[in-house]
Scaffold this active site. Sequence first.
Site, PDB file in Angstrom:
ATOM      1  N   ASP A 285     -27.942  13.525 -16.184  1.00  0.00           N
ATOM      2  CA  ASP A 285     -29.346  13.652 -16.410  1.00  0.00           C
ATOM      3  C   ASP A 285     -30.047  12.295 -16.474  1.00  0.00           C
ATOM      4  OD1 ASP A 285     -31.098  15.759 -18.732  1.00  0.00           O
ATOM      5  OD2 ASP A 285     -31.773  14.690 -17.142  1.00  0.00           O
TER       6      ASP A 285
HETATM    7  C1  GLC Z   1     -35.186  15.214 -17.441  1.00  0.00           C
HETATM    8  C2  GLC Z   1     -34.474  16.312 -18.215  1.00  0.00           C
HETATM    9  C3  GLC Z   1     -33.770  17.369 -17.076  1.00  0.00           C
HETATM   10  C4  GLC Z   1     -34.448  17.176 -15.719  1.00  0.00           C
HETATM   11  C5  GLC Z   1     -34.491  15.696 -15.394  1.00  0.00           C
HETATM   12  C6  GLC Z   1     -35.065  15.432 -13.909  1.00  0.00           C
HETATM   13  O1  GLC Z   1     -35.047  14.074 -18.228  1.00  0.00           O
HETATM   14  O2  GLC Z   1     -33.622  16.105 -19.259  1.00  0.00           O
HETATM   15  O3  GLC Z   1     -33.781  18.595 -17.651  1.00  0.00           O
HETATM   16  O4  GLC Z   1     -33.963  18.047 -14.743  1.00  0.00           O
HETATM   17  O5  GLC Z   1     -34.750  14.829 -16.107  1.00  0.00           O
HETATM   18  O6  GLC Z   1     -36.564  15.810 -14.044  1.00  0.00           O
END
Ligand code: GLC
Length: 746
Positions: A285
């Site tokens: 993430d």
């Molecule tokens: C964010 C979220 C994740 C998302 C990613 C890209 O922090 O936690 O669910 O897919 O970043 O946007």
Amino acid sequence: MNIKNANKFILVLMLSVFFANTNAQQKTIDQKVAALLKQMTIEEKIGQLNQYNDDADATGPTTVDNDKANQIRKGQVGSLLNAKGTVRTRSWQKIAMESRLKIPLLFGLDVIHGYKTTFPIPLAEAASWDLDAMQLGARIAATEASASGIHWTFAPMVDIARDPRWGRIMEGAGEDTYLGCKIAEARVKGFQGKLGDINSVMACAKHFAAYGAAVGGRDYNSVDMSDRQLWEVYLPPFKAAVDAGAATFMNSFNDLNGVPATGNKMLQRDILKGKWGFKGFVVSDWGSIGEMQNHGSVKNEYEAALSAITAGSDMDMESRCYKNNLTKLVADKKISIALIDDAVSRILKKKFELGLFDDPYKYCNADRETAALNNTTHVAAARDMAKKSIILLKNENNILPLSKALKTIALIGPMVKQLKQNKGFWDVDVPGVDSNFIVSQWKGLQNKLGANTNLLYAKGCNIEGNDKSGFAEAIEVAKQAEVVVFSMGEKRDMSGEAKSRSDISIPGVQEELLKELLATGKPVVVLIHAGRPLVFNYTADNAPAILYTWWLGSEAGNAIADVLFGDYNPAAKTTTTFPRSVGQVPIYYNHFNTGRPVTNDKEHLYRSAYNDLSIYPKYAFGYGLSYTKFEYSNFALNKKTVKANETIEASVTIANTGKYDGEEIVQLYLKDKVASSVRPIIELKDFKKIFIKSGESKTIKFVIDKEKLSFYNTQLQWVAEPGDFELMIGAASNDIKWKEVFELVK
Ligand code: GLC
């Protein structure tokens, strides 16, 4: 050879050709990946593990980096996220095609509940319990996203959530594992279809794992739980996603039992890639690799990269730890190049499967983009899903549905004329698209009623703040109407990522305005917009009719009008428990009995209960009303004892004794009465959503097999232990129509 054998022979022959063909194709991809790997420098290999955010939108803390195009030209970037539209993605892909090996970029985006055509937030969709509709919604989202250059959505979020203080509860399927598994499967299949198909995108099961159990519902916070609970409650939806063929996973920000998920070898190597045999790839993430320094599990980025790549995180979203450290880690013999090759191979395989090596611009067709976005078929599906997501919580004296013959209706509240608010959190801002395609509630009622009804409007108050200056006008408008529809709730971005709330009541002075509106003596129908279960006891106890209208997406106004005026009979049911107070949290339906169970609001002494609050939630899991009435009868079990290798069948007849056609979500629950580790007092094990015309009835059957009787014991063995089980059939977890005990025998 007789005909029957001949047919068998032909079938076997066809199957062997098919599998040989598929194998041949897969072998071709494997061979192509191996051949490409041989040509790649270590820097190019690490490039494939590197994902940057496009500069347009950010969904996390950004790093200023004006050198992305050059890095892409040098093959140092494998993927971009948040690049949207055929124009922008094509421009980035062209730069990638200038690189030495011309390895195409992957474009990822959070297409959580629609691309342009916006569906209800996932927690609202879940309340429909309509797996086909959810799969269709995901398919439409994939069709529009893939028409706009997107190869990969960071969805479905399959985190079980039992704490409504956690803003991301809006993004999942709620608190139940069984339902969560079914919805995970539906959404993965909807997004992916057959990977490589022009309307498909890679799915991404997230956030691996147990992100929904963060301490206090505070986003990004720690998770500490027994392995038994992890396996029984939080992991199954991820396994369902693997079984449904999810191409990718995303690990979670939280530490799990002391180890950050991003660096958690048990999760990613042992369970996901080992026990479950997952062949796709894992993306971290946003920045979570680097964040392990904050967790304190690593000293620096060098150790963070080592921890993450060793644990099985294949792609690095935005932390740059891989780009800056993997080469040195190989040189220092801390990791073998084989570890990197495995991660790179997983990513390249998906690029081949998507057809990007054959045509890097395959998903960049501007004409297809124009034809796909928000077309009439998609709009109709969004409206259908939205009305199926609306929960009828209360309907005193059948005030609903409203008559279309009403002369004057007052639409009051801060949500009535909103546009973008209806899209909820994790909507997609499509380049060049304004909010005018979104149907507000005001517009939805105008569409429904035309000039026949005099629609009055007053905003009355804001969503937040204590300004009551609009009350007087709202009350005046209410007095002129036959019925008032009061539309209130939380803002679209009061639920979502980094949106934990300690107070989950209705914000501002909205309930105070409701009190004034009720004091006019007019019948008031309340619409509650939210991304989570809110606390609204005054409204629940005093308003005659309440519809929980979540954030329903771009067709919100039309869907709300369909339900308000009975063109659709609401059938949705909660998939989370609604607490009376935030002090009741965590509160969920499938809890253990404890040694001091409490079964009523009278006897609290020496019982597990709050002495200042009812033991019951405001609304139970599985609860929702209808405009019609369903009667349950003719219950039957086909046997009273069952062996582990047999099944047992329960049947019930449902009659629609009301005056509206409608759908009922019939729920099957079980309780394992005595087991080697304590079992929940009730657990959802199956459900059927059935349509029954007014005056008609249907008999349905549930088949219970060993799987439904099994649980993880304290040694983490998946077992079904002999003994008594209580089988329950109901319209909600607190509305059980029939109980019967059967015995599982050796
Ligand atoms: C964010 C979220 C994740 C998302 C990613 C890209 O922090 O936690 O669910 O897919 O970043 O946007």
